[in-house]
Scaffold this active site. Structure first.
Site, PDB file in Angstrom:
ATOM      1  NE  ARG A  51     -19.061  -9.750  11.226  1.00 44.30           N
ATOM      2  CZ  ARG A  51     -18.932  -8.576  10.622  1.00 44.30           C
ATOM      3  NH1 ARG A  51     -17.967  -8.386   9.747  1.00 44.30           N
ATOM      4  NH2 ARG A  51     -19.754  -7.583  10.915  1.00 44.30           N
ATOM      5  CB  ALA A  99     -23.585 -14.836   7.676  1.00 50.53           C
ATOM      6  CE1 TYR A 184     -24.745  -9.040  -0.768  1.00 53.91           C
ATOM      7  CE2 TYR A 184     -26.024  -8.039  -2.533  1.00 53.91           C
ATOM      8  CZ  TYR A 184     -25.961  -8.776  -1.365  1.00 53.91           C
ATOM      9  OH  TYR A 184     -27.119  -9.263  -0.806  1.00 53.91           O
ATOM     10  CE  LYS A 188     -26.443 -13.216  -1.384  1.00 50.05           C
ATOM     11  NZ  LYS A 188     -26.449 -13.864  -0.063  1.00 50.05           N
ATOM     12  CG  LEU A 214     -33.529  -2.382  -1.491  1.00 48.99           C
ATOM     13  CD1 LEU A 214     -32.104  -2.696  -1.059  1.00 48.99           C
ATOM     14  CD2 LEU A 214     -33.568  -1.078  -2.292  1.00 48.99           C
TER      15      LEU A 214
END
Length: 353
Positions: A51, A99, A184, A188, A214
């Site tokens: 970024r 990203a 989130y 997703k 995870l």
């Protein structure tokens, strides 16, 4: 722990070890930085996006990797300005879209939330890949949060969690007051559906979604990522991260976990195959929060876990995905190694003696 034989992978349909030019979006993040390092080690030329190219801590980290002087190019690109990825993608053979926005950018008036930004980025990156004329396959870093086995009618969980599962977006799930978790999960889920819609409409390149559990394990970063903080929230006695861990169990029945090294190798495996497309769920184990706490209480009694972080039993839902295994990828790290490497990293960071 044994390493996977490269020659054995090639016999199972890989493209071999030829060097390629690849793009990694989000190249300075927890997963992105480790993937960039591994790709460089394997001899590939890497276009990594960040970024902010003025962030010397991130730029310096990536430039410190072996072979970075000759095989790494850095590009400025922001999810909230998705057209910026076009330059980084030009001339690439494969693109890893790692990203993802975790929080809404309040300074951006273009998108109202993270879901809009994530979907717009997927659309723009897919179109850039197609326009390039060189990209053979786009490999998207998905998340198991998009594959919850919760039933649509809210009556509980399905018997197993696999690639047929999609997270229902209309259920009154308890987000513990954390809007970021909800955003989130939504972003997703909807982004992955958007990505796969292009596989039907365009059919000009292959699209793979690697939906990971995870992620734990050691990292090249000098700080504790949100993923490790969540996985290790019980020995850390961290109430905020622990609420995220409990949310994952509420969403999926138990917590799917995976080692960062296996995640990087799985991404590269998905690149190396002659032909591959579709969704692949990826986790090495499926544990309840109680099982995670019990492990540390048994093998590391020197770590005092407060009573409120001892976890709870999960549901009876089982991990039912075998697709990645069926095409030839076998993870090297089991639950014990994932937890031990995560603990070792925290000790390196000074969290434990």
């Amino acid at each position: 722990m044994t390493s996977r034989s490269i020659s054995a992978m090639e016999e199972k349909g890989g493209r071999g070890s030829g060097h390629r030019t690849v793009c990694v979006t989000g190249g300075a993040g927890y997963l992105g930085s480790s993937l960039v390092k591994k790709l460089l080690q394997k001899g590939h030329t890497v276009h990594a996006t960040l970024r902010n190219l003025d962030d010397q801590s991130k730029v310096g980290l990536l430039k410190s990797f072996p072979e970075a002087n000759t095989k790494l190019r850095l590009f400025k690109a922001d999810i909230y300005n998705p057209d910026e990825f076009n330059t980084a993608i030009q001339g690439c053979d494969f693109v890893f879209h790692v990203a993802t926005p975790l929080q809404s950018n309040t300074q951006s008036s273009q998108y109202k939330d993270t879901t809009e930004a994530a979907v717009a980025a997927v659309e723009s990156i897919v179109k850039s890949c197609i326009r390039s004329g060189t990209v053979k396959r786009l490999i998207y870093t998905g998340s198991v949060v998009a594959a919850s086995p919760l039933k649509e009618d809210g009556s509980g969980f399905k018997d197993s969690m696999d690639e047929s599962c999609w997270t229902p977006l209309n259920l009154p799930i308890n987000y513990y007051g954390f809007e970021t978790l909800k955003d989130y999960t939504y972003s997703k889920t909807i982004s992955e559906k958007k990505l796969l819609s292009y596989a039907c409409k365009e059919n000009k390149m292959e699209l793979v979604s690697l939906a990971c559990g995870l992620v734990g394990g050691d990292t090249v970063l000098s700080y504790i990522s949100g993923s490790i903080a969540c996985l290790m929230s019980q020995p850390l006695n961290d109430p905020i991260s622990y609420q995220s861990l409990e949310f994952l169990q509420e969403l999926m029945g138990k917590v799917p976990i995976v080692h960062i090294d296996d995640v990087c190798e799985a991404h590269i495996f998905c690149m190396d195959q002659r032909s591959l497309q579709g969704i692949f769920l990826f986790a090495s184990d499926f544990l309840s929060t109680k099982e995670i706490a019990d492990y540390f209480c048994l093998y590391h009694p020197e770590i005092c876990i407060a009573e409120e972080f001892h976890g709870r039993n999960g549901s009876e839902v089982r991990w039912g995905s075998t697709k990645l295994n069926d095409v030839g990828f076998k993870p090297n790290y089991d639950a014990k190694l994932i937890l031990e490497d995560s603990l070792q990293f925290l000790r390196k960071m000074g969290s434990f003696k």
